[in-house]
Design an enzyme around this catalytic site. Structure first.
Site, PDB file in Angstrom:
ATOM      1  N   ASP A 151       4.872  -0.851   0.749  1.00 57.47           N
ATOM      2  CA  ASP A 151       4.116  -1.341   1.913  1.00 57.47           C
ATOM      3  C   ASP A 151       3.080  -0.350   2.432  1.00 57.47           C
ATOM      4  OD1 ASP A 151       5.584  -3.884   2.250  1.00 57.47           O
ATOM      5  OD2 ASP A 151       7.267  -2.587   2.794  1.00 57.47           O
ATOM      6  N   GLY A 194       0.018   0.004   1.278  1.00 58.96           N
ATOM      7  CA  GLY A 194      -1.331  -0.551   1.211  1.00 58.96           C
ATOM      8  C   GLY A 194      -1.926  -0.559  -0.185  1.00 58.96           C
ATOM      9  N   HIS A 228       1.571  -7.545  -1.622  1.00 62.48           N
ATOM     10  CA  HIS A 228       0.386  -6.715  -1.456  1.00 62.48           C
ATOM     11  C   HIS A 228      -0.681  -7.495  -0.701  1.00 62.48           C
ATOM     12  CE1 HIS A 228       1.608  -4.276  -5.307  1.00 62.48           C
ATOM     13  NE2 HIS A 228       2.534  -4.271  -4.346  1.00 62.48           N
ATOM     14  N   GLN A 258       6.134  -1.687  -5.162  1.00 62.63           N
ATOM     15  CA  GLN A 258       7.120  -0.921  -4.399  1.00 62.63           C
ATOM     16  C   GLN A 258       6.671   0.546  -4.272  1.00 62.63           C
ATOM     17  OE1 GLN A 258      10.265  -2.573  -7.002  1.00 62.63           O
ATOM     18  NE2 GLN A 258      11.238  -3.202  -5.111  1.00 62.63           N
ATOM     19  N   GLY A 295      15.651  -7.338   5.125  1.00 58.72           N
ATOM     20  CA  GLY A 295      16.155  -6.744   6.351  1.00 58.72           C
ATOM     21  C   GLY A 295      15.022  -6.318   7.270  1.00 58.72           C
ATOM     22  N   LEU A 351      -5.397   4.586   8.945  1.00 59.81           N
ATOM     23  CA  LEU A 351      -5.959   5.679   9.735  1.00 59.81           C
ATOM     24  C   LEU A 351      -6.418   5.209  11.110  1.00 59.81           C
ATOM     25  CD1 LEU A 351      -7.804   7.549   6.887  1.00 59.81           C
ATOM     26  CD2 LEU A 351      -6.225   8.626   8.493  1.00 59.81           C
ATOM     27  N   ASP A 352      -6.392   3.909  11.341  1.00 55.86           N
ATOM     28  CA  ASP A 352      -6.670   3.388  12.675  1.00 55.86           C
ATOM     29  C   ASP A 352      -5.438   3.456  13.570  1.00 55.86           C
ATOM     30  OD1 ASP A 352      -5.540   1.528  10.887  1.00 55.86           O
ATOM     31  OD2 ASP A 352      -6.132  -0.165  12.119  1.00 55.86           O
ATOM     32  N   SER A 369      -8.694   4.636   4.591  1.00 60.81           N
ATOM     33  CA  SER A 369      -8.696   3.242   5.025  1.00 60.81           C
ATOM     34  C   SER A 369      -8.471   3.167   6.528  1.00 60.81           C
ATOM     35  CB  SER A 369      -7.604   2.451   4.298  1.00 60.81           C
ATOM     36  OG  SER A 369      -7.565   1.115   4.771  1.00 60.81           O
ATOM     37  N   TYR A 370      -9.418   2.564   7.230  1.00 60.06           N
ATOM     38  CA  TYR A 370      -9.367   2.433   8.683  1.00 60.06           C
ATOM     39  C   TYR A 370      -9.164   0.988   9.129  1.00 60.06           C
ATOM     40  CZ  TYR A 370     -11.032   7.244   8.752  1.00 60.06           C
ATOM     41  OH  TYR A 370     -11.140   8.607   8.572  1.00 60.06           O
TER      42      TYR A 370
END
Length: 404
Positions: A14, A16, A44, A208, A278, A308-309, A378-379
Site C-alpha cells: 500500500d 503507492g 494498486h 505487496q 482486517g 509527501l502531502d 509524489s505529492y
C-alpha cells in the site's frame, strides 16, 4: 526512461506502487507492464488527472494509458476476478498476455483460504493466492493457465481439487468459465517475456511489500509470494530497482508494527478495513524496518517517496530512526530460515519506537536514512503530482547486487 525498471514496495504494501507505475508510463514510452508476483489480492490505486480512478489487481497499472500488461509465470491468475476487473476497465483484453505456466486460482482455493483465516487470523486478502501456492507445492497436477486450452486435462485437475477440498462447487461450471477465459485472453509461452524486453523499456510491477515476503517478512504474518526484486531479476538481470515508501508506514491486519500510532490523523481514501485483511493501520515512518527491506531486497538504485502531502497536514508525524533498545538495524538471518524470522516477529511485537524526529526536508531525510537517491517524489494521486529526477549513474552501479 530508456531501460527496464522494477517497482517494489519496501514496507507492508500500500505504499503507492500503482501511482508510481502510472507516473512512469505517463512520462515516457513503456512497451509493457510485467507483473512478477502475487495475484488478485493486489490493490494498486491509479487516479488520472480527469479524476478517473481504478484499483488494479491483475491488470498492470499502466492500463488506463494503453500500456499492455503481461502476467508472468510468477503471478497466480484468477480468471473470475480478472473478468470482473476487465468489465470495470472496459474489457481491455487486447492489452493482456498471460504466460501459460502461471498457476490458476480457483473457487476451491479461495474458499479454503477464507476458512483458514476465519479459524485463525494470519493476515490475508481472502483471494486464495496463498492456498493456490500451497496446493501447488504438494500437487504436481495443480491447474495452470495453459490447461484452459485442454478441457479434458483441466477437468481432471479441477476434479482433483474438488476431491482434495471437498464439495462446494460444480466442476463443470468452473470448467466452462475457465475455458471461456482461455478463448478470451492471449496465452503465451516463457519466450514472450524476452520478446517484450527486446522491443522496448518495460516496467516490472511488484505486489505487496518486502516486509511481507514469504522468506524475509515477519513470519508467520507474511504472504506466499516473493516480494523482493528476485523474480524480476530472474526474468531480466539488468534493470533499475526502484523502492517505494510512504512518508508514514502502514499495514493491513495482523502482525507486528513497531511505529503504529492510532492517534495520527491520516485520512485514507483508497485503503479501508477489509473483511479478510482486517484493520488498516498507520504509524510513523519506520526507517529501521525499511532499511532492513532495502538490505534483504539486495539494495535499490533509487527510491520513490509517496504521500509527501501528508506531513504538512499531520504535524504529529515523525520518523523513527531507532527502536527502544537502541537498534538501528534489524540483522537479516540466513535465507529461508523461518525460525529466525519467527524469532524476529516475537521480538518486534515487544519493540517500541526509540528516537522520533521530524525532518524539515522529508525526501532528503528518507533518502539519507535508506542510503539511496530519491528519484520520484509524489505529492498527490495523479502523475501530475509527481516530481521525477534523473538517477546518478555512479550510485546505481554501486548498489546493484542480488540478494542471497
Amino acid at each position: 526512461m530508456n531501460e527496464h525498471v522494477a517497482v517494489v514496495d519496501l514496507g507492508y504494501g500500500d505504499a503507492g506502487k500503482g501511482t508510481v507505475v502510472d507516473a512512469l508510463c505517463a512520462t515516457s514510452p513503456v512497451r509493457a507492464v510485467l507483473r512478477f508476483n502475487g495475484g488478485a489480492q493486489a490493490a494498486h490505486n491509479v487516479v488520472l488527472p480527469s479524476g478517473r480512478h481504478h484499483t488494479f489487481a491483475q491488470f498492470g497499472s499502466g492500463t488506463l494509458r494503453g500500456v499492455p500488461t503481461h502476467l508472468t509465470r510468477f503471478v497466480v491468475v484468477d480468471p473470475l476476478a480478472l473478468a470482473a476487473e476487465a468489465v470495470a476497465l472496459g474489457d481491455p483484453y487486447e492489452l493482456l498476455t498471460v504466460e501459460g505456466d502461471a498457476l490458476l486460482a480457483t473457487p476451491w482455493h479461495r474458499a479454503a483460504n477464507r476458512r483458514r483465516e476465519t479459524a485463525e487470523r494470519h493476515g490475508s486478502c481472502g483471494m486464495g493466492v496463498g492456498e493456490t501456492m500451497a496446493y501447488a507445492l504438494t500437487h504436481a497436477d495443480a491447474p495452470r493457465v495453459a490447461d484452459v486450452k485442454s478441457p479434458a486435462r483441466l477437468r481432471r485437475r479441477l476434479s482433483a481439487l474438488a476431491d482434495h477440498y471437498g464439495p462446494g462447487f460444480v466442476v463443470d461450471d468452473v470448467l466452462e468459465t475457465f475455458v471461456a477465459f482461455g478463448r478470451t485472453v492471449r496465452i503465451v509461452d516463457e519466450s514472450y517475456t524476452g520478446r517484450l524486453l527486446r522491443e522496448g523499456p518495460c516496467v516490472f510491477e511488484g505486489a505487496q511489500g518486502v516486509l511481507l515476503d514469504e522468506w524475509r517478512g515477519w513470519h508467520p504474518h507474511t504472504t506466499w509470494s516473493t516480494t523482493t526484486f528476485d523474480n524480476a531479476l530472474s526474468l531480466c538481470p539488468s534493470l533499475r530497482r526502484l523502492g517505494v515508501v510512504r512518508t508514514y508506514t502502514t499495514r493491513h491486519g495482523a502482525g507486528p508494527f513497531v511505529t503504529e500510532d492510532p492517534a495520527l490523523r491520516l485520512p485514507e481514501p483508497h485503503n479501508r478495513t477489509g473483511e479478510w485483511q482486517g484493520v488498516f493501520r498507520a504509524g510513523h515512518f519506520d526507517a529501521v524496518a525499511h532499511r532492513y527491506a532495502v538490505e534483504v531486497a539486495g539494495g535499490v538504485d533509487g527510491l520513490a517517496v509517496t504521500h509527501l502531502d501528508a506531513p504538512p497536514r499531520c504535524p504529529q508525524l515523525r520518523v523513527c530512526t531507532s527502536y527502544d533498545n537502541g537498534w538501528t538495524r534489524i540483522v537479516p538471518g540466513n535465507f529461508r530460515d523461518l525460525d529466525h524470522q519467527a524469532a524476529l516477529t516475537r521480538w518486534l511485537f515487544r519493540a517500541r519506537p526509540g528516537a522520533l524526529t521530524r525532518p524539515d526536508d522529508w525526501p532528503a531525510a528518507i533518502g539519507e536514512l535508506l542510503g539511496a537517491p530519491v528519484l520520484l517524489e509524489s505529492y498527490g494521486p495523479t502523475a501530475a503530482d509527481k516530481k521525477v529526477h534523473c538517477p546518478p549513474a555512479a550510485r546505481r552501479s554501486a548498489t546493484r547486487r542480488r540478494s542471497p
